[in-house]
Design an enzyme around this catalytic site. Structure first.
Site, PDB file in Angstrom:
ATOM      1  N   CYS A 112       0.818  -1.227   0.000  1.00 17.70           N
ATOM      2  CA  CYS A 112       0.000   0.000   0.000  1.00 17.70           C
ATOM      3  C   CYS A 112       0.845   1.267   0.000  1.00 17.70           C
ATOM      4  CB  CYS A 112      -0.925   0.006   1.214  1.00 17.70           C
ATOM      5  SG  CYS A 112      -1.914  -1.475   1.326  1.00 17.70           S
ATOM      6  N   HIS A 255      -3.391   6.738   2.945  1.00 14.69           N
ATOM      7  CA  HIS A 255      -3.820   5.511   2.267  1.00 14.69           C
ATOM      8  C   HIS A 255      -5.173   5.106   2.858  1.00 14.69           C
ATOM      9  CE1 HIS A 255      -4.310   1.457   1.099  1.00 14.69           C
ATOM     10  NE2 HIS A 255      -3.978   0.962   2.283  1.00 14.69           N
ATOM     11  N   ASN A 285     -10.366  -0.327   0.259  1.00 13.71           N
ATOM     12  CA  ASN A 285      -8.900  -0.248   0.273  1.00 13.71           C
ATOM     13  C   ASN A 285      -8.383  -0.727  -1.090  1.00 13.71           C
ATOM     14  OD1 ASN A 285      -6.163  -0.767   0.603  1.00 13.71           O
ATOM     15  ND2 ASN A 285      -6.380  -1.654   2.655  1.00 13.71           N
TER      16      ASN A 285
END
Ligand code: UT7
Length: 328
Positions: A112, A255, A285
Protein backbone atom coordinates in the site's frame (compact mmCIF):
# COMPACT_ATOMS: atom_id res chain seq x y z
CA UNK A 1 14.37 24.23 -12.62
CA UNK A 2 12.01 22.25 -10.40
CA UNK A 3 10.12 18.96 -10.30
CA UNK A 4 6.35 19.33 -10.58
CA UNK A 5 3.25 17.17 -10.89
CA UNK A 6 2.36 17.70 -14.56
CA UNK A 7 -0.82 15.64 -14.59
CA UNK A 8 -2.94 13.29 -12.48
CA UNK A 9 -5.39 10.60 -13.56
CA UNK A 10 -7.33 7.75 -12.07
CA UNK A 11 -9.68 5.00 -13.07
CA UNK A 12 -12.08 2.68 -11.29
CA UNK A 13 -13.99 -0.15 -12.96
CA UNK A 14 -17.73 0.27 -13.49
CA UNK A 15 -18.97 -2.63 -11.40
CA UNK A 16 -19.98 -1.67 -7.87
CA UNK A 17 -20.01 -4.29 -5.11
CA UNK A 18 -21.98 -3.06 -2.10
CA UNK A 19 -21.91 -4.28 1.48
CA UNK A 20 -25.39 -5.69 0.89
CA UNK A 21 -24.00 -7.74 -2.02
CA UNK A 22 -21.32 -9.07 0.37
CA UNK A 23 -23.99 -10.06 2.89
CA UNK A 24 -25.05 -12.67 0.32
CA UNK A 25 -21.51 -14.00 -0.08
CA UNK A 26 -20.10 -14.25 3.47
CA UNK A 27 -21.36 -14.06 7.06
CA UNK A 28 -21.20 -10.28 7.46
CA UNK A 29 -23.47 -7.25 7.57
CA UNK A 30 -23.58 -3.80 6.07
CA UNK A 31 -23.68 -2.44 9.63
CA UNK A 32 -20.51 -4.33 10.71
CA UNK A 33 -18.55 -3.26 7.65
CA UNK A 34 -19.63 0.37 7.90
CA UNK A 35 -18.90 0.74 11.61
CA UNK A 36 -15.58 -1.17 11.57
CA UNK A 37 -14.19 0.20 8.31
CA UNK A 38 -16.30 3.05 6.89
CA UNK A 39 -16.59 1.15 3.61
CA UNK A 40 -19.98 1.16 1.86
CA UNK A 41 -19.00 -0.10 -1.59
CA UNK A 42 -15.98 -0.94 -3.75
CA UNK A 43 -15.32 -1.28 -7.48
CA UNK A 44 -14.56 -4.64 -9.06
CA UNK A 45 -12.79 -5.12 -12.39
CA UNK A 46 -14.30 -7.38 -15.04
CA UNK A 47 -12.80 -10.80 -15.80
CA UNK A 48 -11.24 -9.33 -18.96
CA UNK A 49 -9.55 -6.43 -17.17
CA UNK A 50 -6.07 -6.95 -15.75
CA UNK A 51 -4.17 -4.44 -13.61
CA UNK A 52 -2.43 -2.99 -16.67
CA UNK A 53 -5.84 -2.23 -18.21
CA UNK A 54 -6.85 -0.23 -15.15
CA UNK A 55 -3.44 1.47 -15.19
CA UNK A 56 -3.85 2.28 -18.89
CA UNK A 57 -7.08 4.22 -18.30
CA UNK A 58 -5.55 6.18 -15.40
CA UNK A 59 -2.37 6.87 -17.41
CA UNK A 60 -4.35 8.14 -20.42
CA UNK A 61 -6.14 10.67 -18.20
CA UNK A 62 -2.88 11.78 -16.56
CA UNK A 63 -1.23 12.26 -19.98
CA UNK A 64 -4.22 14.28 -21.18
CA UNK A 65 -4.16 16.47 -18.07
CA UNK A 66 -0.40 16.96 -18.45
CA UNK A 67 -0.92 17.70 -22.14
CA UNK A 68 1.92 15.43 -23.18
CA UNK A 69 2.33 12.41 -25.46
CA UNK A 70 3.22 8.96 -24.17
CA UNK A 71 6.37 8.95 -26.26
CA UNK A 72 7.69 11.87 -24.18
CA UNK A 73 7.87 9.65 -21.09
CA UNK A 74 11.37 8.66 -19.95
CA UNK A 75 10.22 6.06 -17.44
CA UNK A 76 7.15 4.21 -16.19
CA UNK A 77 6.95 2.86 -12.64
CA UNK A 78 3.99 0.69 -11.64
CA UNK A 79 3.43 0.05 -7.94
CA UNK A 80 1.24 -3.01 -7.42
CA UNK A 81 0.76 -6.22 -5.46
CA UNK A 82 -1.64 -7.56 -8.08
CA UNK A 83 0.54 -7.40 -11.19
CA UNK A 84 -0.67 -8.89 -14.50
CA UNK A 85 1.97 -11.67 -14.28
CA UNK A 86 5.01 -12.35 -12.06
CA UNK A 87 7.04 -11.26 -15.06
CA UNK A 88 7.29 -9.42 -17.41
CA UNK A 89 6.57 -6.27 -15.48
CA UNK A 90 3.15 -4.67 -15.65
CA UNK A 91 5.01 -1.44 -16.48
CA UNK A 92 6.32 -3.06 -19.70
CA UNK A 93 2.83 -4.29 -20.59
CA UNK A 94 1.50 -0.78 -19.99
CA UNK A 95 4.30 0.79 -22.04
CA UNK A 96 3.16 -1.15 -25.10
CA UNK A 97 -0.51 -0.20 -24.59
CA UNK A 98 0.44 3.48 -24.26
CA UNK A 99 3.04 3.52 -27.04
CA UNK A 100 5.56 5.02 -24.60
CA UNK A 101 8.44 3.64 -26.62
CA UNK A 102 11.20 5.77 -25.07
CA UNK A 103 10.39 4.86 -21.48
CA UNK A 104 12.32 2.38 -19.39
CA UNK A 105 9.88 0.42 -17.27
CA UNK A 106 9.74 -1.45 -14.01
CA UNK A 107 7.34 -2.51 -11.26
CA UNK A 108 7.87 -1.55 -7.66
CA UNK A 109 6.48 -3.64 -4.83
CA UNK A 110 5.89 -1.86 -1.56
CA UNK A 111 2.25 -2.88 -1.09
CA UNK A 112 0.00 0.00 0.00
CA UNK A 113 3.01 2.33 0.31
CA UNK A 114 3.91 1.65 -3.33
CA UNK A 115 2.83 5.01 -4.74
CA UNK A 116 4.88 6.96 -2.18
CA UNK A 117 7.92 4.73 -2.77
CA UNK A 118 7.51 5.21 -6.54
CA UNK A 119 7.17 8.99 -6.26
CA UNK A 120 10.38 9.07 -4.22
CA UNK A 121 12.22 7.02 -6.87
CA UNK A 122 10.84 9.12 -9.74
CA UNK A 123 11.70 12.36 -7.96
CA UNK A 124 15.25 11.17 -7.28
CA UNK A 125 15.72 10.13 -10.93
CA UNK A 126 14.54 13.53 -12.13
CA UNK A 127 16.62 15.49 -9.61
CA UNK A 128 19.72 13.35 -10.12
CA UNK A 129 19.89 12.86 -13.86
CA UNK A 130 19.54 15.57 -16.50
CA UNK A 131 18.48 13.08 -19.18
CA UNK A 132 15.20 12.20 -17.43
CA UNK A 133 12.47 14.82 -17.83
CA UNK A 134 9.09 13.10 -17.48
CA UNK A 135 8.18 10.02 -15.46
CA UNK A 136 4.81 8.28 -15.15
CA UNK A 137 4.14 6.77 -11.74
CA UNK A 138 1.14 4.55 -11.04
CA UNK A 139 -0.45 2.69 -8.20
CA UNK A 140 -2.68 0.08 -9.85
CA UNK A 141 -4.46 -2.88 -8.34
CA UNK A 142 -6.90 -5.62 -9.22
CA UNK A 143 -7.11 -6.80 -5.63
CA UNK A 144 -10.31 -8.71 -6.41
CA UNK A 145 -8.03 -11.24 -8.14
CA UNK A 146 -6.00 -11.98 -4.98
CA UNK A 147 -8.77 -11.84 -2.38
CA UNK A 148 -10.41 -14.95 -0.97
CA UNK A 149 -14.09 -14.23 -1.52
CA UNK A 150 -14.98 -16.75 1.21
CA UNK A 151 -12.89 -14.98 3.91
CA UNK A 152 -14.95 -12.29 5.62
CA UNK A 153 -11.86 -10.98 7.43
CA UNK A 154 -10.40 -9.68 4.19
CA UNK A 155 -12.86 -9.72 1.30
CA UNK A 156 -14.98 -6.88 2.68
CA UNK A 157 -12.00 -4.51 2.67
CA UNK A 158 -10.57 -4.39 -0.81
CA UNK A 159 -11.39 -2.90 -4.20
CA UNK A 160 -9.87 -2.33 -7.64
CA UNK A 161 -8.59 0.87 -9.23
CA UNK A 162 -5.61 2.83 -10.48
CA UNK A 163 -4.10 6.24 -9.86
CA UNK A 164 -1.45 7.90 -12.03
CA UNK A 165 0.83 10.90 -11.62
CA UNK A 166 3.28 12.37 -14.10
CA UNK A 167 6.29 14.06 -12.55
CA UNK A 168 8.37 16.32 -14.74
CA UNK A 169 10.96 19.04 -14.84
CA UNK A 170 9.71 22.62 -15.12
CA UNK A 171 11.72 25.71 -15.99
CA UNK A 172 9.28 28.20 -14.54
CA UNK A 173 8.77 26.96 -10.99
CA UNK A 174 11.26 27.67 -8.24
CA UNK A 175 10.43 24.94 -5.78
CA UNK A 176 10.02 21.17 -6.15
CA UNK A 177 6.51 19.91 -5.53
CA UNK A 178 7.88 17.21 -3.21
CA UNK A 179 9.02 19.24 -0.24
CA UNK A 180 9.92 16.45 2.16
CA UNK A 181 9.54 12.70 2.50
CA UNK A 182 10.13 9.85 4.87
CA UNK A 183 9.99 6.17 3.94
CA UNK A 184 10.42 3.15 6.17
CA UNK A 185 10.20 -0.63 6.29
CA UNK A 186 10.35 -3.40 8.87
CA UNK A 187 10.86 -6.95 7.62
CA UNK A 188 10.14 -8.37 11.07
CA UNK A 189 6.44 -8.38 10.26
CA UNK A 190 6.42 -9.95 6.80
CA UNK A 191 3.88 -12.53 7.93
CA UNK A 192 1.05 -10.29 9.10
CA UNK A 193 0.12 -9.15 5.61
CA UNK A 194 1.08 -11.49 2.80
CA UNK A 195 0.32 -13.93 -0.02
CA UNK A 196 2.07 -17.08 1.19
CA UNK A 197 2.43 -19.04 -2.08
CA UNK A 198 3.26 -18.50 -5.72
CA UNK A 199 6.84 -17.38 -5.26
CA UNK A 200 10.14 -19.28 -4.95
CA UNK A 201 9.57 -20.12 -1.26
CA UNK A 202 6.34 -21.96 -1.99
CA UNK A 203 5.82 -22.41 -5.73
CA UNK A 204 2.30 -22.88 -7.05
CA UNK A 205 1.10 -26.47 -6.82
CA UNK A 206 -2.19 -28.31 -6.56
CA UNK A 207 -1.66 -28.34 -2.78
CA UNK A 208 -1.11 -24.56 -2.49
CA UNK A 209 -4.20 -23.95 -4.59
CA UNK A 210 -6.27 -26.36 -2.50
CA UNK A 211 -5.01 -24.62 0.66
CA UNK A 212 -5.91 -21.19 -0.75
CA UNK A 213 -2.36 -19.97 -0.24
CA UNK A 214 -2.46 -17.67 -3.26
CA UNK A 215 -4.83 -15.32 -1.52
CA UNK A 216 -4.03 -12.30 0.60
CA UNK A 217 -3.94 -12.98 4.34
CA UNK A 218 -3.89 -10.40 7.09
CA UNK A 219 -3.71 -10.20 10.88
CA UNK A 220 -6.09 -7.21 10.90
CA UNK A 221 -5.79 -5.87 14.43
CA UNK A 222 -1.95 -6.19 14.48
CA UNK A 223 -1.79 -4.28 11.21
CA UNK A 224 -4.17 -1.67 12.60
CA UNK A 225 -1.95 -0.75 15.59
CA UNK A 226 1.30 -0.74 13.63
CA UNK A 227 -0.28 1.31 10.84
CA UNK A 228 -1.35 4.17 13.08
CA UNK A 229 2.02 4.44 14.84
CA UNK A 230 4.06 4.23 11.63
CA UNK A 231 2.02 6.80 9.70
CA UNK A 232 1.93 9.26 12.61
CA UNK A 233 5.73 8.92 13.10
CA UNK A 234 6.45 9.46 9.42
CA UNK A 235 4.11 12.45 9.12
CA UNK A 236 5.72 14.12 12.14
CA UNK A 237 9.20 13.64 10.66
CA UNK A 238 8.13 15.12 7.34
CA UNK A 239 6.43 18.15 8.92
CA UNK A 240 9.52 18.75 11.07
CA UNK A 241 11.84 18.49 8.06
CA UNK A 242 9.67 20.96 6.13
CA UNK A 243 9.36 23.31 9.12
CA UNK A 244 5.56 23.30 9.10
CA UNK A 245 2.84 22.36 11.59
CA UNK A 246 -0.52 20.62 11.25
CA UNK A 247 -2.15 24.07 10.90
CA UNK A 248 -0.32 24.61 7.59
CA UNK A 249 -1.81 21.51 5.96
CA UNK A 250 -4.71 21.82 3.55
CA UNK A 251 -5.31 18.08 3.19
CA UNK A 252 -4.05 14.97 4.90
CA UNK A 253 -4.33 12.25 2.26
CA UNK A 254 -3.78 8.90 3.95
CA UNK A 255 -3.82 5.51 2.27
CA UNK A 256 -7.50 4.58 2.41
CA UNK A 257 -7.37 1.47 4.59
CA UNK A 258 -10.08 1.97 7.16
CA UNK A 259 -11.72 5.19 8.34
CA UNK A 260 -10.92 4.32 11.97
CA UNK A 261 -7.21 4.19 11.09
CA UNK A 262 -7.49 7.48 9.18
CA UNK A 263 -9.28 9.17 12.08
CA UNK A 264 -6.76 7.86 14.62
CA UNK A 265 -3.85 9.19 12.53
CA UNK A 266 -5.52 12.59 12.09
CA UNK A 267 -6.38 12.88 15.76
CA UNK A 268 -2.81 12.11 16.86
CA UNK A 269 -1.50 14.68 14.37
CA UNK A 270 -4.13 17.19 15.56
CA UNK A 271 -5.47 17.56 12.04
CA UNK A 272 -9.25 18.22 11.98
CA UNK A 273 -11.32 15.47 10.44
CA UNK A 274 -12.69 17.71 7.69
CA UNK A 275 -9.13 18.17 6.44
CA UNK A 276 -8.63 14.42 6.01
CA UNK A 277 -9.42 13.33 2.46
CA UNK A 278 -11.53 10.16 2.56
CA UNK A 279 -13.10 8.13 -0.22
CA UNK A 280 -12.71 4.72 1.46
CA UNK A 281 -16.52 4.63 1.73
CA UNK A 282 -16.79 4.50 -2.09
CA UNK A 283 -13.73 2.51 -3.13
CA UNK A 284 -12.60 0.45 -0.12
CA UNK A 285 -8.90 -0.25 0.27
CA UNK A 286 -7.27 -0.18 -3.17
CA UNK A 287 -3.71 -0.60 -1.82
CA UNK A 288 -1.15 1.26 -3.98
CA UNK A 289 -3.93 2.93 -5.98
CA UNK A 290 -5.67 4.69 -3.12
CA UNK A 291 -3.62 7.89 -2.76
CA UNK A 292 -3.71 8.46 -6.54
CA UNK A 293 -7.51 8.08 -6.52
CA UNK A 294 -7.72 10.74 -3.80
CA UNK A 295 -5.34 13.16 -5.52
CA UNK A 296 -7.24 12.88 -8.80
CA UNK A 297 -10.50 13.71 -7.01
CA UNK A 298 -8.84 16.70 -5.32
CA UNK A 299 -7.63 17.90 -8.73
CA UNK A 300 -10.94 17.30 -10.51
CA UNK A 301 -12.93 18.97 -7.75
CA UNK A 302 -10.54 21.97 -7.49
CA UNK A 303 -10.28 21.17 -3.80
CA UNK A 304 -6.77 22.59 -3.43
CA UNK A 305 -5.14 25.78 -4.62
CA UNK A 306 -1.66 26.37 -5.95
CA UNK A 307 0.77 26.46 -3.04
CA UNK A 308 -1.39 24.40 -0.64
CA UNK A 309 0.42 21.78 1.43
CA UNK A 310 -0.88 18.23 1.05
CA UNK A 311 0.47 15.56 3.36
CA UNK A 312 0.38 12.02 1.95
CA UNK A 313 0.90 9.00 4.15
CA UNK A 314 0.69 5.25 3.65
CA UNK A 315 1.23 1.92 5.32
CA UNK A 316 1.23 -1.61 3.98
CA UNK A 317 2.64 -5.10 3.74
CA UNK A 318 6.35 -5.60 4.15
CA UNK A 319 5.88 -3.80 6.41
CA UNK A 320 6.33 -0.55 4.56
CA UNK A 321 5.25 2.99 5.33
CA UNK A 322 5.94 6.56 4.51
CA UNK A 323 4.85 10.18 4.34
CA UNK A 324 5.42 12.84 1.73
CA UNK A 325 4.66 16.54 1.79
CA UNK A 326 3.72 17.99 -1.56
CA UNK A 327 3.05 21.58 -2.56
CA UNK A 328 0.08 21.73 -4.90
O1 UT7 B 1 -3.90 -1.57 3.57
C1 UT7 B 1 -3.11 -1.72 4.71
C2 UT7 B 1 -3.37 -2.98 5.37
N1 UT7 B 1 -4.65 -3.22 5.93
C3 UT7 B 1 -5.18 -2.49 6.93
O2 UT7 B 1 -4.73 -1.42 7.27
C4 UT7 B 1 -6.35 -3.07 7.66
C5 UT7 B 1 -6.11 -2.96 9.14
N2 UT7 B 1 -7.10 -3.61 9.98
C6 UT7 B 1 -8.40 -3.27 10.00
O3 UT7 B 1 -8.84 -2.41 9.28
C7 UT7 B 1 -9.26 -3.96 11.03
O4 UT7 B 1 -8.46 -4.71 11.88
C8 UT7 B 1 -10.35 -4.88 10.40
C9 UT7 B 1 -11.41 -4.02 9.75
C10 UT7 B 1 -9.73 -5.82 9.41
C11 UT7 B 1 -11.04 -5.67 11.47
O5 UT7 B 1 -11.57 -4.82 12.46
P1 UT7 B 1 -11.30 -5.10 14.01
O6 UT7 B 1 -12.04 -4.09 14.77
O7 UT7 B 1 -9.80 -5.16 14.20
O8 UT7 B 1 -11.99 -6.51 14.22
P2 UT7 B 1 -11.34 -7.88 14.70
O9 UT7 B 1 -10.40 -8.41 13.67
O10 UT7 B 1 -10.82 -7.69 16.09
O11 UT7 B 1 -12.60 -8.81 14.72
C12 UT7 B 1 -13.69 -8.57 15.61
C13 UT7 B 1 -14.76 -9.62 15.37
C14 UT7 B 1 -14.23 -11.06 15.30
O12 UT7 B 1 -15.16 -11.89 15.96
P3 UT7 B 1 -14.87 -12.46 17.43
O13 UT7 B 1 -13.60 -13.25 17.27
O14 UT7 B 1 -14.72 -11.26 18.29
O15 UT7 B 1 -16.08 -13.29 17.71
C15 UT7 B 1 -14.26 -11.38 13.83
O16 UT7 B 1 -14.43 -12.74 13.56
O17 UT7 B 1 -15.41 -9.39 14.13
C16 UT7 B 1 -15.46 -10.60 13.37
N3 UT7 B 1 -15.40 -10.27 11.96
C17 UT7 B 1 -16.50 -10.01 11.23
N4 UT7 B 1 -17.80 -9.96 11.53
C18 UT7 B 1 -18.67 -9.62 10.55
C19 UT7 B 1 -14.30 -10.17 11.17
N5 UT7 B 1 -14.68 -9.82 9.92
C20 UT7 B 1 -16.03 -9.72 9.94
C21 UT7 B 1 -16.98 -9.38 8.96
N6 UT7 B 1 -18.28 -9.34 9.32
N7 UT7 B 1 -16.64 -9.08 7.69
Amino acid sequence: MSIQILGIGSYVPEKILTNCDLEKMVDTSDEWIKTRTGIEQRRIASAEQATSDLAYEAAKKALKNANIQAKELDAIIVASISVDQVFPSTACILQEKLGAKHAFCFDLEAACSGLLYSLEVANSLLVGNPKYKKILVLGAEKLSSIVDWEDRNTCILFGDGAGALILGKCEDAAENCIIASDLGANGKYTDILQIPAGGSRMPASAVTVANKQHYLTMAGSDVFKLAVNAMVGSCKKVMKEAGITADDIKWLVPHQANYRILRAVASRLKIPEDEVYMNVNRFGNTSAASIGLCLDEIADGNLAEKGDYILLTAFGGGLTWGAMLIKW
